[in-house]
Design a protein around this motif. Structure first.
Motif, PDB file in Angstrom:
ATOM      1  N   LEU A 252      32.492  37.192  -9.975  1.00 44.92           N
ATOM      2  CA  LEU A 252      33.328  36.963  -8.804  1.00 44.92           C
ATOM      3  C   LEU A 252      34.428  38.016  -8.746  1.00 44.92           C
ATOM      4  CD1 LEU A 252      33.771  33.076  -8.969  1.00 44.92           C
ATOM      5  CD2 LEU A 252      32.434  34.353  -7.287  1.00 44.92           C
ATOM      6  N   PRO A 253      34.336  38.958  -7.817  1.00 37.25           N
ATOM      7  CA  PRO A 253      35.453  39.894  -7.628  1.00 37.25           C
ATOM      8  C   PRO A 253      36.710  39.118  -7.197  1.00 37.25           C
ATOM      9  CG  PRO A 253      33.468  40.683  -6.534  1.00 37.25           C
ATOM     10  CD  PRO A 253      33.193  39.276  -6.945  1.00 37.25           C
ATOM     11  N   ARG A 254      37.814  39.759  -7.315  1.00 35.55           N
ATOM     12  CA  ARG A 254      39.073  39.132  -6.933  1.00 35.55           C
ATOM     13  C   ARG A 254      39.029  38.642  -5.490  1.00 35.55           C
ATOM     14  NH1 ARG A 254      44.920  42.290  -6.870  1.00 35.55           N
ATOM     15  NH2 ARG A 254      46.152  40.564  -5.998  1.00 35.55           N
ATOM     16  N   GLY A 255      39.356  37.365  -5.301  1.00 35.43           N
ATOM     17  CA  GLY A 255      39.411  36.779  -3.960  1.00 35.43           C
ATOM     18  C   GLY A 255      38.081  36.299  -3.428  1.00 35.43           C
ATOM     19  N   SER A 256      36.996  36.479  -4.186  1.00 36.91           N
ATOM     20  CA  SER A 256      35.689  36.052  -3.678  1.00 36.91           C
ATOM     21  C   SER A 256      35.458  34.570  -3.955  1.00 36.91           C
ATOM     22  CB  SER A 256      34.587  36.892  -4.320  1.00 36.91           C
ATOM     23  OG  SER A 256      34.584  36.716  -5.724  1.00 36.91           O
ATOM     24  N   GLU A 257      34.472  33.996  -3.252  1.00 31.09           N
ATOM     25  CA  GLU A 257      34.213  32.566  -3.366  1.00 31.09           C
ATOM     26  C   GLU A 257      32.798  32.263  -2.880  1.00 31.09           C
ATOM     27  OE1 GLU A 257      37.205  31.022  -0.676  1.00 31.09           O
ATOM     28  OE2 GLU A 257      35.712  30.823   0.898  1.00 31.09           O
ATOM     29  N   TYR A 258      32.359  31.063  -3.222  1.00 28.74           N
ATOM     30  CA  TYR A 258      31.116  30.528  -2.649  1.00 28.74           C
ATOM     31  C   TYR A 258      31.241  29.015  -2.590  1.00 28.74           C
ATOM     32  CZ  TYR A 258      29.780  29.416  -7.490  1.00 28.74           C
ATOM     33  OH  TYR A 258      29.741  28.927  -8.762  1.00 28.74           O
ATOM     34  N   LYS A 259      30.339  28.394  -1.799  1.00 30.32           N
ATOM     35  CA  LYS A 259      30.351  26.946  -1.649  1.00 30.32           C
ATOM     36  C   LYS A 259      28.960  26.392  -1.927  1.00 30.32           C
ATOM     37  CE  LYS A 259      33.862  27.235   1.990  1.00 30.32           C
ATOM     38  NZ  LYS A 259      34.183  26.933   3.422  1.00 30.32           N
ATOM     39  N   VAL A 260      28.945  25.168  -2.422  1.00 30.50           N
ATOM     40  CA  VAL A 260      27.675  24.453  -2.580  1.00 30.50           C
ATOM     41  C   VAL A 260      27.809  23.102  -1.888  1.00 30.50           C
ATOM     42  CG1 VAL A 260      26.875  25.584  -4.679  1.00 30.50           C
ATOM     43  CG2 VAL A 260      28.426  23.657  -4.870  1.00 30.50           C
ATOM     44  N   LEU A 261      26.778  22.765  -1.110  1.00 28.29           N
ATOM     45  CA  LEU A 261      26.707  21.469  -0.449  1.00 28.29           C
ATOM     46  C   LEU A 261      25.723  20.602  -1.238  1.00 28.29           C
ATOM     47  CD1 LEU A 261      27.374  19.581   1.942  1.00 28.29           C
ATOM     48  CD2 LEU A 261      25.410  20.606   3.141  1.00 28.29           C
ATOM     49  N   VAL A 262      26.193  19.455  -1.697  1.00 29.15           N
ATOM     50  CA  VAL A 262      25.384  18.561  -2.533  1.00 29.15           C
ATOM     51  C   VAL A 262      25.107  17.275  -1.753  1.00 29.15           C
ATOM     52  CG1 VAL A 262      25.181  17.475  -4.805  1.00 29.15           C
ATOM     53  CG2 VAL A 262      26.629  19.509  -4.515  1.00 29.15           C
ATOM     54  N   VAL A 263      23.834  16.885  -1.690  1.00 30.56           N
ATOM     55  CA  VAL A 263      23.439  15.620  -1.066  1.00 30.56           C
ATOM     56  C   VAL A 263      23.144  14.638  -2.202  1.00 30.56           C
ATOM     57  CG1 VAL A 263      21.847  14.469   0.488  1.00 30.56           C
ATOM     58  CG2 VAL A 263      22.457  16.880   0.885  1.00 30.56           C
ATOM     59  N   LEU A 264      23.754  13.439  -2.156  1.00 28.55           N
ATOM     60  CA  LEU A 264      23.625  12.472  -3.244  1.00 28.55           C
ATOM     61  C   LEU A 264      23.265  11.091  -2.696  1.00 28.55           C
ATOM     62  CD1 LEU A 264      26.791  14.049  -3.922  1.00 28.55           C
ATOM     63  CD2 LEU A 264      25.643  13.626  -6.099  1.00 28.55           C
ATOM     64  N   GLU A 265      22.870  10.210  -3.596  1.00 28.26           N
ATOM     65  CA  GLU A 265      22.610   8.825  -3.213  1.00 28.26           C
ATOM     66  C   GLU A 265      23.009   7.911  -4.370  1.00 28.26           C
ATOM     67  OE1 GLU A 265      18.603   7.493  -2.964  1.00 28.26           O
ATOM     68  OE2 GLU A 265      17.871   8.944  -4.442  1.00 28.26           O
ATOM     69  N   ARG A 266      23.182   6.634  -4.046  1.00 29.83           N
ATOM     70  CA  ARG A 266      23.476   5.656  -5.081  1.00 29.83           C
ATOM     71  C   ARG A 266      22.199   5.393  -5.886  1.00 29.83           C
ATOM     72  NH1 ARG A 266      27.724   2.130  -5.331  1.00 29.83           N
ATOM     73  NH2 ARG A 266      28.237   2.501  -3.136  1.00 29.83           N
ATOM     74  N   TRP A 267      22.349   5.101  -7.175  1.00 30.67           N
ATOM     75  CA  TRP A 267      21.184   4.821  -8.000  1.00 30.67           C
ATOM     76  C   TRP A 267      20.444   3.595  -7.455  1.00 30.67           C
ATOM     77  CZ3 TRP A 267      18.987   7.571 -11.895  1.00 30.67           C
ATOM     78  CH2 TRP A 267      19.714   8.699 -12.339  1.00 30.67           C
ATOM     79  N   PRO A 268      19.081   3.630  -7.446  1.00 27.39           N
ATOM     80  CA  PRO A 268      18.312   2.558  -6.795  1.00 27.39           C
ATOM     81  C   PRO A 268      18.633   1.156  -7.315  1.00 27.39           C
ATOM     82  CG  PRO A 268      16.885   4.411  -7.281  1.00 27.39           C
ATOM     83  CD  PRO A 268      18.198   4.709  -7.939  1.00 27.39           C
ATOM     84  N   ASP A 269      18.900   1.020  -8.628  1.00 27.08           N
ATOM     85  CA  ASP A 269      19.154  -0.314  -9.164  1.00 27.08           C
ATOM     86  C   ASP A 269      20.631  -0.697  -9.132  1.00 27.08           C
ATOM     87  OD1 ASP A 269      19.933   1.557 -10.963  1.00 27.08           O
ATOM     88  OD2 ASP A 269      19.156   0.509 -12.739  1.00 27.08           O
ATOM     89  N   ASP A 270      21.448   0.158  -8.481  1.00 25.00           N
ATOM     90  CA  ASP A 270      22.879  -0.141  -8.359  1.00 25.00           C
ATOM     91  C   ASP A 270      23.096  -0.862  -7.034  1.00 25.00           C
ATOM     92  OD1 ASP A 270      25.610  -0.252  -8.252  1.00 25.00           O
ATOM     93  OD2 ASP A 270      25.946   1.909  -8.379  1.00 25.00           O
ATOM     94  N   HIS A 271      23.404  -2.170  -7.100  1.00 21.13           N
ATOM     95  CA  HIS A 271      23.567  -2.967  -5.885  1.00 21.13           C
ATOM     96  C   HIS A 271      25.036  -3.196  -5.517  1.00 21.13           C
ATOM     97  CE1 HIS A 271      19.281  -3.698  -6.016  1.00 21.13           C
ATOM     98  NE2 HIS A 271      19.393  -4.145  -7.277  1.00 21.13           N
ATOM     99  N   SER A 272      25.933  -2.469  -6.194  1.00 22.57           N
ATOM    100  CA  SER A 272      27.365  -2.631  -5.855  1.00 22.57           C
ATOM    101  C   SER A 272      27.674  -1.876  -4.568  1.00 22.57           C
ATOM    102  CB  SER A 272      28.231  -2.094  -6.994  1.00 22.57           C
ATOM    103  OG  SER A 272      28.114  -0.682  -7.078  1.00 22.57           O
TER     104      SER A 272
END
Length: 546
Positions: A162-182
């Motif tokens: 990463l040069p000075r001042g550089s950046e990147y982004k990551v978009l993460v798609v998530l879900e609740r665990w199937p057996d988690d009913h809370s």
């Protein structure tokens, strides 16, 4: 004690900004990997909105996502130097540089987005040829995984240069665990640099930030720098508190000379000189300076120069040298007969006539004043006042206040001799004259005797205990003030001179006090007591030249 505290506060106030600057820009700021969670939201929060129906039907591996959510994470070089692969504190063989953990969520998808330059994409993807087909696949340093045992989802990001001042982004798609009913909300993501193997020099590396050892959620300052900033703010507040509430911000005299200074002279000028002497002693505390101030220290202008002359003769000061521990103050120039004494104009004092309220007058013409002191007016009704006999109260011969009255107001004519030797013997129903030895006695006598007429230094009158029983008289409508002297030619004033026996030695206590009185903070005290300064008058004639 407070001065030492202030000095340490000042040292800290200077030291901490310097340390913070060095820490931020020479140590921490060189290699700082910053991150921001710019978005962490549930798809359900927007699924019922117009045009958002696709969010409710998101699928992965053939099943509909359970409580899908989105996290947008920005990784940036928040330092002042380029971050390269070797800067990440990890095993050189480990392709991962950053790990992001999502508790209670599974990772369904990860997308690289918005790199500050396209070259950053090469750290995430590579082209692979399979037969005649060319596919783009993720590099080993860019991975996702899910652990059902502790119900966490993880993404790993590569060691991106990463040069000075550089950046990147990551978009993460998530879900609740199937057996988690809370229905609990999800904890915040945990972003951390990949842990490497323990090495003997790792503590030094971490302390001096020789590598990008920690991924931090800030872009302004590190935690130690924030501590330094808060300490600086606290130091400024404390120092301001000392300045406002504890510090005596009066400047000390430029020279506090050891010794005992004896003062003599004018009773009219005495209040200002006493106040200046007290202030000088306060400022010179610890310098072994003494100025005896007894009740009878000031006995009048004539007595003052006589005492000064006697002190010089007793000390057998040779001609051409000076006495360094005595000063005398006079209302106007002293009489002849003191060839060794040298006058210095200090200020001009304004004097006023004072008359008992029973007389019924507040203004007199100059000719009426002269008639009163000549004995030609014996009842106040003759000058427009009440039917009350005149009681003329004079100062003793030799008084500077009386001498000024004679020269400046009475055209050089002395008042007639007293009719009674004790003012207490004045007949309330008959004209009479008496004499007193001091300003205080003069004012006490005028306050106590209906029809009494006297005179005093103007600034003393308002603060006298009997001020409710007499008034300051204007002469031809001109008020007894410094402005009245300069702007309206009010006649009853006099230059206050400081007399020395010869020229006092430069390192003497007399020379130091004169310097304080005329060149330093003593000037303010003279102003407070109603005196005009000879060095400031608009008309140089207000103070006679020496």
């Amino acid at each position: 004690m407070s001065e030492q505290v202030e000095q340490w506060i000042a040292i800290l106030s200077l030291g901490f900004p310097v340390a913070a600057f060095v820490w931020e820009f020479a140590i921490v700021g060189r290699k700082r990997l910053g991150y921001r969670v710019q978005m962490d939201t549930l798809a359900a929060d927007a699924a019922d909105k117009p045009y958002a129906d696709v969010l409710a039907d998101m699928r992965h591996d053939g099943h509909q996502l359970k409580d899908p959510s989105f996290v947008l994470l920005r990784i940036e070089n928040a330092g002042s130097a380029k971050i390269v692969s070797e800067d990440y504190l990890a095993d050189p063989a480990d392709p991962y540089g950053i790990k992001v953990t999502f508790r209670n969520r599974r990772v369904a998808a990860v997308v690289l987005t918005d790199p500050s330059n396209n070259a950053l994409r090469d750290f995430f993807f590579e082209e692979v040829t399979e037969g005649d087909n060319l596919r783009i696949v993720a590099k080993p340093g860019f991975r996702r995984s899910n652990n059902a045992g502790d119900r966490t989802g993880t993404i790993r990001l590569p060691k991106v240069t990463l040069p000075r001042g550089s950046e990147y982004k990551v978009l993460v798609v998530l879900e609740r665990w199937p057996d988690d009913h809370s229905t609990d909300t999800f904890p915040d993501p945990v972003v951390q640099g990949t842990d490497g193997h323990d090495r003997w020099y790792d503590p030094l590396v971490k302390f001096f930030r020789l590598k990008a050892t920690r991924t931090e959620s800030h872009v302004f300052a590190s935690r130690p720098a924030w501590w330094a900033i808060w300490v600086l703010i606290a130091a400024v507040v404390v120092q301001a508190g000392f300045t406002l509430f504890f510090r005596d911000d009066r400047r000390p005299p430029l020279d506090c000379v050891e010794g005992t200074l004896h003062l003599h002279g004018s009773t009219a000028f005495a209040p200002a000189v006493r106040a200046a002497a007290d202030d000088y002693l306060d400022r010179c505390e610890g310098a072994n300076v003494a100025i005896p101030l007894e009740r009878d220290t000031f006995r009048g202008s004539t007595d003052g120069v006589t005492a000064l002359d006697a002190a010089g003769e007793d000390a057998k000061i040779p001609v051409g040298e000076g006495l360094g521990d005595h000063l005398a103050f006079t209302d106007g120039l002293a009489s002849a007969g003191h060839p060794r004494l040298i006058p210095r104009p200090v200020a001009f004092s304004v004097f006023t006539l004072v008359v008992n309220n029973e007389a019924g007058v507040e203004n007199l013409r100059l000719d009426q004043v002269r008639d009163l002191f000549a004995g030609r007016v014996r009842n106040w009704s003759q000058v427009g006042g009440n039917e009350v006999p005149v009681h003329l109260v004079n100062r003793n011969p030799g008084s500077g206040t009386r001498g000024t009255l004679v020269r400046k107001v009475l055209d050089g004519r002395e008042p007639p001799q007293f009719t009674v030797t004790d003012c207490a013997a004045l007949d309330a129903k008959a004209y009479g004259r008496c004499e007193v030895s001091s300003t205080d006695t003069m004012l006490d006598t005028v306050a106590a005797n209906p029809g009494a007429l006297g005179y005093s230094e103007a600034a003393v009158v308002d603060g006298h205990d009997g001020a409710d029983h007499f008034v300051k008289v204007t002469i031809d409508g001109r008020r007894p003030t410094a402005e009245g002297v300069e702007q309206a030619n009010y006649p009853y004033w006099q230059t206050e001179f400081a007399y020395t026996y010869g020229d006092p030695p430069a390192g003497s206590v007399a020379a130091a006090f004169l310097n304080f009185l005329t060149q330093q903070s003593g000037r303010d005290i003279l102003h407070e007591h109603g005196h005009g300064l000879c060095s400031e008058v608009q008309n140089s004639g207000e103070c006679r030249p020496v």
